[in-house]
Design an enzyme around this catalytic site. Structure first.
Site, PDB file in Angstrom:
ATOM      1  N   ASP A 444     -41.044  54.957  26.189  1.00  0.00           N
ATOM      2  CA  ASP A 444     -41.280  53.998  27.273  1.00  0.00           C
ATOM      3  C   ASP A 444     -42.741  54.039  27.722  1.00  0.00           C
ATOM      4  OD1 ASP A 444     -40.584  52.011  29.064  1.00  0.00           O
ATOM      5  OD2 ASP A 444     -38.861  53.092  29.868  1.00  0.00           O
ATOM      6  N   ASP A 503     -35.767  44.724  30.346  1.00  0.00           N
ATOM      7  CA  ASP A 503     -34.916  45.629  31.117  1.00  0.00           C
ATOM      8  C   ASP A 503     -33.705  44.900  31.699  1.00  0.00           C
ATOM      9  OD1 ASP A 503     -36.375  47.892  30.645  1.00  0.00           O
ATOM     10  OD2 ASP A 503     -37.368  47.937  32.599  1.00  0.00           O
TER      11      ASP A 503
END
Length: 700
Positions: A444, A503
């Protein structure tokens, strides 16, 4: 004295690009469908020649691939230089053209002997008829020149192009397509966050509204970029794409690659980019070691439990996931030392002694005993001020001496340009992979890179780290995530085998986001998960059937906690996971088509490998009509017969409105022509209604 033109030619399966040299000027004479090998290029040049008009210099300005301001050119420039704050204009001379046939590449080179400069432009034909363009410049002289621009591509677009689609967005609202007319006002996009970002111009689709022909563009770079589109008074549209060259003195600068492709329509353009991306994936070390690697069904813990877990809860989640048919269990954020929230712990990549007092080993063993792989979330480019790493090495992050250190999400950015930092980062990840059987890393990147200082080297070092990890741990899959789709580009495809498009797992949003990303990237590279209901980002509640069907078209995963589902929901999800396993070979190797429908709320797509076809039709809004128009398919053999079924489970809201349900279970036979021109009538009135359509080509 002007000499006659000379040419360099680059051919793919369906595309030709022709360069024309006249003295030291170079232009793209032709870019489009492939020309015959014996095409008379001198005649083509004559057919393209213009005598000039009343508002030009007497000798037409030198534009093309390397424009010259001295000739009266008023458009964008490929290269910019300065010295002591003043602009320097090189006199490029000695143009030589080369055709590297064995490498499918053409190259042009110039020099400026007085400044000690050399420059080259190259175009290479890649898989899918994608052309990769780059610019290199060298300073071998003694003058302290500053490079202010070195664009990867400066291209005069084919005449007829009049619109461009770009993909703006923000966190959780990724890739929102916007089609714009190209006017003299021009267009431009800039990314300054140290990554490509959500609203940049690094993915574009140009089109000719009259013919439907398309030109796709992408700047393959994992950092900042600038893209400009200009339309001049002659009607010529020019595309400029560059990364910031750090405005430094330089011995050499090699631009990233700009990728572009011409196609007859949007579907053909998608096929070109998918072929290219799959070729990149096939060249990765992991693919060479295991070319048949399948995309296993994931369970990711983030939306199931966030930071609220201990070893016992994770083991229960793993058991519940295995019972659904999940094949890989991924422990997301919160597993490492001090990481009880997103305000601490980044940089300390050891198991948290409170949550996981026995370390990762017992959890990994338990997951594998259930027949699943183990995966792990990391964000190693970042550091929290509240971490042992920062306390030991506060100088390892980007900062301005003597100034405050601004954070985002409570974190700072490690300076990978420092050798000791890059070595430490690599060793932390390598140690995790050596000590534990980790099949997958979710890598990430949740923060923009500021204060200034994170330039080109940050990206180059990151790519080098990924390449080392790929070589040393080829069995570990790496996913690139950056708050969703904030850092996705072709230069990392192959280094990473999967990207996280957003997301936002809300299926109403996700089906749109996936439609746009799949213009460029194949489904196997795009993670797509079944989230909880209500969705934690949008607050919207949706049926499991709809969530699961949307997630089928991608690399499928689950984030909803099975332990809080009703029995019927778990059974429904398990049935869709089984469907994914049955169809993933087709979905992850076939040709992708977007299906057009007059209802703007309907999103439809299809994948075919020639013998089998699976389509998804998803209604996201309440239809204005009771009877939606038939769904017309694409990509079929018009003369071939196909057996058509509607795979179950069927959507709860619409299954009682299907006519003749039994024939859709056993199948009916229709020709490809009937399916493409007449279509299938399906009940699509209510929102959150999704159908799968399965086709099997029959012998003729």
């Amino acid at each position: 004295m002007s000499e006659g033109p000379s040419f360099a030619r680059l051919d793919g399966e369906r595309t030709s690009a022709i360069w024309m040299q006249r003295n030291d000027a170079l232009e793209c004479l032709y870019l489009g469908p492939r020309l015959a090998e014996d095409e008379d290029l001198h005649a083509l040049a004559q057919a393209s020649a213009r005598a000039g008009h009343e508002n030009q210099p007497d000798v037409q300005p030198t534009g093309g691939l390397l424009p010259d301001l001295r000739t009266g050119w008023r458009g964008p420039l490929l290269v910019g230089l300065s010295e002591s704050g003043k602009t320097v204009h090189p006199r490029w001379a000695g143009l030589t053209l080369q055709e590297h046939c064995e490498a499918d590449r053409i190259e042009a080179s110039w020099h400026d002997q007085s400044l000690g400069l050399a420059l080259s432009i190259s175009w290479s034909m890649r898989a899918g008829d994608i052309i990769a363009a780059k610019t290199n410049i060298w300073n071998t002289g003694e003058r302290e020149l500053m490079l202010t621009r070195c664009a990867s591509l400066l291209l005069a677009l084919p005449h007829g192009v009049d619109h461009v689609t770009h993909f703006a967005g923000r966190w959780a609202d990724d890739m929102r397509a916007e089609r714009l007319a190209i006017t003299r006002a021009g267009l431009g996009w800039v990314s300054r966050g140290g990554k490509s970002g959500f609203a940049g111009g690094d993915w574009l689709v140009f089109d000719d509204a009259r013919t439907g022909a398309c030109l796709g563009f992408h700047l393959a770079w994992t950092g900042d970029h600038e893209v400009r589109i200009a339309r001049d008074e002659d009607g010529q549209i020019t595309l400029l794409a560059q990364v910031p060259p750090d405005a430094l003195g330089f011995p050499a600068f090699m631009s990233p690659e700009a990728l572009f492709a011409c196609a007859k329509d949007a579907d053909a353009l998608t096929h070109a980019f998918h072929v290219h991306a799959r070729a990149c994936l096939a060249q990765s070390t992991s693919a060479k070691v295991n070319p048949e690697r399948i995309r296993k069904v994931h369970f990711n813990t983030w939306e199931a439990c966030g930071f609220d877990f201990d070893e016992a809860r994770l083991m229960r989640l793993a058991e519940d996931a295995a019972n659904l048919g999940v094949e890989r269990f991924v422990l997301d954020d919160g597993w490492f030392k001090g990481r009880s929230s997103d305000r601490a712990g980044l940089g300390d990549l050891i198991a948290d002694p409170q949550r996981l007092p026995r370390g990762l080993g017992p959890l990994t063993d338990h997951v594998q005993s259930l027949g699943m792989d183990f995966g792990l979330w990391v964000e190693p480019e970042m550091v929290s001020p509240d971490s042992d790493l920062y306390r030991a090495h506060p100088d390892w992050c980007f900062h301005e001496p003597g100034q405050q250190r601004p954070t985002e999400r409570g974190q700072l950015v490690l300076d990978l340009g420092k050798r000791e930092v890059a070595d430490h980062l690599f060793e932390c990840i390598a140690r995790l992979l050596r000590d534990h059987d980790i099949a997958y890393l979710k890598w990430d990147h949740n923060r923009r890179l500021f204060p200034p200082g994170a330039g080109l080297e940050q990206v180059h070092v990151l790519h080098a780290i990924w390449a080392r990890l790929r070589d040393q741990f080829p069995d570990t899959m790496i996913e690139s995530c950056a708050s969703g789709g904030g850092r996705i580009d072709m230069s990392l495809i192959g280094l990473c085998e999967r990207v996280w498009p957003s997301d936002n797992n809300d299926p109403i949003e996700r089906v749109r986001i996936m439609r746009e990303w799949s213009r460029f990237l194949p489904l196997e590279a795009l993670g797509n998960h079944v989230g909880p209901s209500p969705n934690p980002i949008t607050g919207r509640s949706t049926d499991m059937d709809f969530r699961a069907k949307v997630a089928l078209f991608g690399h499928m995963g689950v984030e909803a906690d099975p332990g809080v589902m009703e029995t019927a929901e778990r059974m429904l999800l398990a049935a869709h996971i089984m469907l994914y396993k049955q169809w993933r070979q087709v979905l992850h190797s076939g040709a992708f088509y977007r299906l057009d429908h007059p209802d703007p709320g309907i999103f439809a797509q299809l994948v075919t490998d020639g013998a089998k076809v699976l389509a998804l039709v998803a209604q996201t809004t309440f239809s204005i009509d009771f009877e939606a128009a038939p769904v017309r398919l694409k990509g079929l053999d018009a003369d071939a017969p196909y057996r058509v079924t509607l795979p179950e489970p069927w959507p709860r809201k619409a299954r009682h409105r299907i006519a003749n349900p039994e024939i859709w279970r056993t199948g009916i036979t229709l020709s490809g022509a009937a399916l493409m021109h007449h279509g299938l009538a399906l009940p699509l009135t209510h929102p959150e209604t999704a159908w799968l359509i399965a086709l099997e080509r029959l012998p003729q």
